[in-house]
Enzyme design. Sequence first.
Site, short mmCIF file in Angstrom:
data_model
loop_
_atom_site.label_atom_id
_atom_site.label_comp_id
_atom_site.label_asym_id
_atom_site.label_seq_id
_atom_site.Cartn_x
_atom_site.Cartn_y
_atom_site.Cartn_z
N LYS A 93 5.77 7.62 2.58
CA LYS A 93 4.76 7.50 1.86
C LYS A 93 4.67 5.67 1.44
CE LYS A 93 2.87 8.27 -3.07
NZ LYS A 93 3.30 9.07 -4.12
N SER A 169 -0.90 10.96 -5.77
CA SER A 169 -1.08 9.75 -4.69
C SER A 169 -0.10 10.19 -3.48
CB SER A 169 -0.37 8.66 -5.40
OG SER A 169 0.98 8.65 -5.98
N SER A 192 1.46 13.01 -8.88
CA SER A 192 1.23 12.43 -7.65
C SER A 192 1.73 13.39 -6.46
CB SER A 192 1.92 11.04 -7.74
OG SER A 192 1.05 10.25 -8.36
#
Length: 481
Positions: A93, A169, A192
């Site tokens: 990420k 996210s 997220s």
Amino acid sequence: MTTIPATGQTATTTPLHWRTATDLRDQIAAGSLTAVEVMTAFYDRIDATNDAVNVIVHRLPRDEAVALAATADDLRASGAALGPLHGLPIAIKDLVDVAGMPTSRGSRAFADRGPMPTDAPHVAKLRAAGALVIGKTNSPEFGVGTVTWNDVFGITRNPFDLSRHAGGSTGGVAAVAAGMLPFADGSDSGGSLRYPVSFCNAVGLRTTPGLVPAAQGATSWEPHSVNGPVGRNCRDVALLLTGMSGSDQLAPLSAGRSVAAELGAPASAPIRLAWSTDLGGLPISAEVRAAHAATRAVLEADGVEVVDVEIDTDGLDETWQTIELFGWFALLGTDPIEHPDAYRADFVRNVTEASGYPSGQIVAALDRRYRAYTEMASLLEDFDAFVVPGAPVVAPDADEKWVTEVDGVSFDRYFLWQRLACRLVPSAHPVLAMAAGFGTDSGLPVGVQVVGRYGADDELLALGDRLERILGVSDVHPELG
């Protein structure tokens, strides 16, 4: 052999990019597959689908990735001991540092940063476990919001419907769902990791704080945001967790944490679940309500005991908001206030608001957080887990910045539609997000969140594995590429 409903193929004939991470790892270790073959298959899949999905935002050139895989094959051939993730590709990420790769955090303020000098703690662990880090996955700016878009890389789209968001996210969920990666890492402070799992028919774990080490500067002592694994099923998530977990001297909450274990054979003891349809009266779309009821019916038909339970949600929204926003101020100080043009507007609003929080508000939030922990711990003395819907809607339209209305209720801030996830954060208990079915109107994935006992992440994943076998939807893949 497991049948994959989306293709009708068996595990032995399934394309490499759709095989489970556990299966690929075992075949590489046995020598029936090479890491080069696996890497080539995933790079082929990335080439075929990433332009449409837009999730891998930085990656090694193919020849460098194949060279990493060839080195992994040489190590296996030498007879050396292999790590649990040996030869498997992964992307990280874009909030997390990877040595030799840039970390933009989806922000114009960091878009021109050069390669990072060192790995974040859990990335170093992944490498030590044999994983091959090949790139970075998209995230909204600083992970703000539960859909992935930013002004640096654009929108990450849902592999099941490219006109929809993949969620966020943790944009890496889309890479797993699309077959670009066998698994991915993620992080979660307000859904997220969990919302994209619900939108993309995947599995992810919001871990017990400290299980996956995180060095996060001023918030390193905070249990609010955690790192965790994403995969296609619970066994793959448990496998990835073995390579991410454990202590690191730079991550104080990880002190004394042991490494997670892979899952064994499924147990046969009765399952007793506490069940909530809306987590304290939150708005839920009719499609998700119907899917949640259908999930319950399938579980009960298989002998699972399901009991309606509601937890005390009073003050949880204010608690989450105070801790979340103050965390951003603690990390970035006044820079977003002084340079607002470099950040998205709602992020600047977060930091500005938190900079003026009175001490009494922070103390009240910390007190309510502790009570949330004790209340959830008490509930789970009588149940194996507490289950709520995975998200209030199916994947939203990709042209929306965030969901502004659910079931007739309007929201004026981006995080208000996240409350189905946010209300579970203060208790600090692990939450497994997993595929549960498909909406009858849209045909899009719908998931559930399964809250387990504090520190018992392995136990929670084992339960999820059993539920997954009952529900039978985790092997459904999108028709893409």
